[in-house]
Design a protein around this motif. Structure first.
Motif, PDB file in Angstrom:
ATOM      1  N   ILE A 296       0.841  -1.209   0.000  1.00 35.75           N
ATOM      2  CA  ILE A 296       0.000   0.000   0.000  1.00 35.75           C
ATOM      3  C   ILE A 296       0.867   1.247   0.000  1.00 35.75           C
ATOM      4  O   ILE A 296       0.612   2.210  -0.745  1.00 35.75           O
ATOM      5  N   LYS A 297       1.926   1.255   0.808  1.00 38.67           N
ATOM      6  CA  LYS A 297       2.834   2.409   0.841  1.00 38.67           C
ATOM      7  C   LYS A 297       3.473   2.629  -0.521  1.00 38.67           C
ATOM      8  O   LYS A 297       3.609   3.765  -0.986  1.00 38.67           O
ATOM      9  N   THR A 298       3.873   1.524  -1.177  1.00 39.75           N
ATOM     10  CA  THR A 298       4.495   1.651  -2.486  1.00 39.75           C
ATOM     11  C   THR A 298       3.487   2.148  -3.527  1.00 39.75           C
ATOM     12  O   THR A 298       3.822   2.976  -4.381  1.00 39.75           O
ATOM     13  N   LEU A 299       2.257   1.659  -3.457  1.00 40.40           N
ATOM     14  CA  LEU A 299       1.224   2.135  -4.378  1.00 40.40           C
ATOM     15  C   LEU A 299       0.973   3.625  -4.190  1.00 40.40           C
ATOM     16  O   LEU A 299       0.852   4.376  -5.171  1.00 40.40           O
ATOM     17  N   ARG A 300       0.886   4.065  -2.935  1.00 41.41           N
ATOM     18  CA  ARG A 300       0.685   5.498  -2.681  1.00 41.41           C
ATOM     19  C   ARG A 300       1.842   6.317  -3.243  1.00 41.41           C
ATOM     20  O   ARG A 300       1.638   7.394  -3.813  1.00 41.41           O
ATOM     21  N   ALA A 301       3.063   5.797  -3.072  1.00 45.19           N
ATOM     22  CA  ALA A 301       4.237   6.508  -3.588  1.00 45.19           C
ATOM     23  C   ALA A 301       4.182   6.619  -5.112  1.00 45.19           C
ATOM     24  O   ALA A 301       4.568   7.646  -5.683  1.00 45.19           O
ATOM     25  N   LYS A 302       3.700   5.570  -5.785  1.00 45.08           N
ATOM     26  CA  LYS A 302       3.620   5.591  -7.247  1.00 45.08           C
ATOM     27  C   LYS A 302       2.502   6.508  -7.728  1.00 45.08           C
ATOM     28  O   LYS A 302       2.574   7.053  -8.834  1.00 45.08           O
ATOM     29  N   LEU A 303       1.465   6.671  -6.918  1.00 44.63           N
ATOM     30  CA  LEU A 303       0.347   7.544  -7.293  1.00 44.63           C
ATOM     31  C   LEU A 303       0.597   9.001  -6.926  1.00 44.63           C
ATOM     32  O   LEU A 303      -0.047   9.899  -7.470  1.00 44.63           O
ATOM     33  N   ARG A 304       1.530   9.238  -5.994  1.00 45.36           N
ATOM     34  CA  ARG A 304       1.749  10.603  -5.499  1.00 45.36           C
ATOM     35  C   ARG A 304       2.108  11.590  -6.596  1.00 45.36           C
ATOM     36  O   ARG A 304       1.563  12.707  -6.628  1.00 45.36           O
ATOM     37  N   PRO A 305       3.017  11.255  -7.538  1.00 48.38           N
ATOM     38  CA  PRO A 305       3.320  12.229  -8.587  1.00 48.38           C
ATOM     39  C   PRO A 305       2.124  12.580  -9.456  1.00 48.38           C
ATOM     40  O   PRO A 305       2.116  13.621 -10.122  1.00 48.38           O
ATOM     41  N   LEU A 306       1.102  11.727  -9.463  1.00 47.31           N
ATOM     42  CA  LEU A 306      -0.106  11.974 -10.261  1.00 47.31           C
ATOM     43  C   LEU A 306      -1.231  12.562  -9.409  1.00 47.31           C
ATOM     44  O   LEU A 306      -2.344  12.746  -9.882  1.00 47.31           O
ATOM     45  N   GLY A 307      -0.924  12.836  -8.146  1.00 51.82           N
ATOM     46  CA  GLY A 307      -1.913  13.446  -7.256  1.00 51.82           C
ATOM     47  C   GLY A 307      -2.972  12.492  -6.766  1.00 51.82           C
ATOM     48  O   GLY A 307      -4.052  12.926  -6.366  1.00 51.82           O
ATOM     49  N   GLY A 308      -2.693  11.176  -6.758  1.00 52.77           N
ATOM     50  CA  GLY A 308      -3.719  10.214  -6.374  1.00 52.77           C
ATOM     51  C   GLY A 308      -3.422   9.398  -5.143  1.00 52.77           C
ATOM     52  O   GLY A 308      -4.159   8.458  -4.827  1.00 52.77           O
ATOM     53  N   ASP A 309      -2.347   9.736  -4.414  1.00 52.57           N
ATOM     54  CA  ASP A 309      -1.948   8.911  -3.274  1.00 52.57           C
ATOM     55  C   ASP A 309      -2.996   8.878  -2.162  1.00 52.57           C
ATOM     56  O   ASP A 309      -3.170   7.865  -1.484  1.00 52.57           O
ATOM     57  N   SER A 310      -3.727   9.971  -1.982  1.00 48.51           N
ATOM     58  CA  SER A 310      -4.708  10.038  -0.891  1.00 48.51           C
ATOM     59  C   SER A 310      -5.973   9.234  -1.189  1.00 48.51           C
ATOM     60  O   SER A 310      -6.817   9.052  -0.301  1.00 48.51           O
ATOM     61  N   LEU A 311      -6.128   8.743  -2.432  1.00 48.96           N
ATOM     62  CA  LEU A 311      -7.329   7.981  -2.778  1.00 48.96           C
ATOM     63  C   LEU A 311      -7.318   6.578  -2.171  1.00 48.96           C
ATOM     64  O   LEU A 311      -8.369   5.964  -2.014  1.00 48.96           O
ATOM     65  N   ILE A 312      -6.143   6.062  -1.848  1.00 46.40           N
ATOM     66  CA  ILE A 312      -6.067   4.789  -1.123  1.00 46.40           C
ATOM     67  C   ILE A 312      -6.095   5.132   0.364  1.00 46.40           C
ATOM     68  O   ILE A 312      -5.112   5.614   0.919  1.00 46.40           O
ATOM     69  N   ALA A 313      -7.238   4.918   0.972  1.00 48.40           N
ATOM     70  CA  ALA A 313      -7.462   5.376   2.341  1.00 48.40           C
ATOM     71  C   ALA A 313      -7.395   4.220   3.332  1.00 48.40           C
ATOM     72  O   ALA A 313      -7.578   3.055   2.978  1.00 48.40           O
ATOM     73  N   THR A 314      -7.126   4.572   4.578  1.00 45.68           N
ATOM     74  CA  THR A 314      -7.048   3.597   5.663  1.00 45.68           C
ATOM     75  C   THR A 314      -8.262   3.727   6.563  1.00 45.68           C
ATOM     76  O   THR A 314      -8.615   4.841   6.968  1.00 45.68           O
ATOM     77  N   ARG A 315      -8.915   2.642   6.851  1.00 45.92           N
ATOM     78  CA  ARG A 315      -9.955   2.604   7.885  1.00 45.92           C
ATOM     79  C   ARG A 315      -9.319   1.956   9.108  1.00 45.92           C
ATOM     80  O   ARG A 315      -9.063   0.761   9.116  1.00 45.92           O
ATOM     81  N   ARG A 316      -9.017   2.776  10.085  1.00 52.58           N
ATOM     82  CA  ARG A 316      -8.191   2.337  11.207  1.00 52.58           C
ATOM     83  C   ARG A 316      -8.772   1.088  11.881  1.00 52.58           C
ATOM     84  O   ARG A 316      -9.944   1.044  12.230  1.00 52.58           O
ATOM     85  N   GLY A 317      -7.912   0.086  12.049  1.00 51.58           N
ATOM     86  CA  GLY A 317      -8.307  -1.145  12.709  1.00 51.58           C
ATOM     87  C   GLY A 317      -9.042  -2.121  11.811  1.00 51.58           C
ATOM     88  O   GLY A 317      -9.320  -3.248  12.224  1.00 51.58           O
ATOM     89  N   LEU A 318      -9.362  -1.693  10.571  1.00 56.49           N
ATOM     90  CA  LEU A 318     -10.129  -2.555   9.669  1.00 56.49           C
ATOM     91  C   LEU A 318      -9.370  -2.905   8.393  1.00 56.49           C
ATOM     92  O   LEU A 318      -9.321  -4.061   7.998  1.00 56.49           O
ATOM     93  N   GLY A 319      -8.798  -1.899   7.739  1.00 56.32           N
ATOM     94  CA  GLY A 319      -8.086  -2.193   6.503  1.00 56.32           C
ATOM     95  C   GLY A 319      -8.037  -0.996   5.579  1.00 56.32           C
ATOM     96  O   GLY A 319      -7.984   0.157   6.030  1.00 56.32           O
TER      97      GLY A 319
END
Length: 224
Positions: free
Chosen positions: A193-216
């Motif tokens: 997930i961290k790597t996917l966010r890093a790959k999406l960050r230059p395209l402005g999409g890293d925040s679209l992969i969200a965390t639901r704390r304690g769930l996934g």
């Protein structure tokens, strides 16, 4: 005006940096403990965090792990450690840059400007193109018309999220999706997930992969 949060318990480090930032017309807040930093970041929107690795209560890397559960605010590490392993660890956890002590406050300000400029320059969604395009036959995913360079496990995880936006997937579920002998622990999912966010960050999409704390994890839908 960009708002910067400095998290450092040494006045001789924090005060010159605060002065240099204020002189360059940044807003600045300063805390000395990890607990204070996380509380401030939950309550306010900062443009960037300057985070000392050697805090007295919690290691700065642990602070970043917790921070990444609810925020993708850029982070610049400050540390006295020269070891390359620390540098790699900090950046793989989602840090944006790394400065070793002693340093020039002017250098840190320049690095902060570079990070903010890079993020502001992230391209917006091209008109008329879908946010996500999934090509299962070719094992490809395009984001805003741009193909992503993905490993097999990254493709499988992101494909599952894209096919069911808004649905929360547990780490165990995403581990099953990977179907890869190399991914034998749930923390492997966090790494992907961290790597996917890093790959999406230059395209402005890293925040679209969200965390639901304690769930996934789940995929946010973009605001119109």
């Amino acid at each position: 005006m960009p708002e910067i949060l400095i998290v450092d318990d040494e006045p001789r480090i924090a005060e010159p940096l605060m002065f240099a930032l204020e002189r360059e017309h940044f807003g600045v807040a300063h805390v000395t403990l990890a607990e204070q930093a996380l509380a401030a970041l939950r309550q306010e929107n900062f443009s960037l965090v300057v985070l000392d690795v050697g805090l007295p209560d919690v290691n700065g890397f642990e602070v970043l792990k917790e921070l990444r559960r609810f925020s993708e605010v850029p982070v610049l590490f400050l540390t006295a450690r020269q070891d390359e392993v620390d540098r790699i660890l900090g950046l793989e956890l989602g840090g944006d840059d790394y400065v070793t002590k002693p340093f020039s406050p002017r250098e840190v300000v320049a690095r902060i400007r570079a990070i903010l400029k890079r993020l502001q320059g992230a391209p917006s969604a091209p008109t008329g193109k879908k946010t996500w395009e999934l090509d299962e036959t070719g094992a490809r995913i395009l984001f805003r018309g741009q193909p992503l360079a993905l490993t097999r496990s990254e493709f499988r995880i992101l494909a599952a999220l894209v096919q069911r936006p808004g649905q929360v997937f547990s780490r165990a579920q995403l581990l099953d999706v990977c179907d890869n002998d190399e991914d034998s622990f749930e923390r492997s999912v966090d790494s992907h997930i961290k790597t996917l966010r890093a790959k999406l960050r230059p395209l402005g999409g890293d925040s679209l992969i969200a965390t639901r704390r304690g769930l996934g994890y789940y995929l946010e839908t973009e605001s119109p």
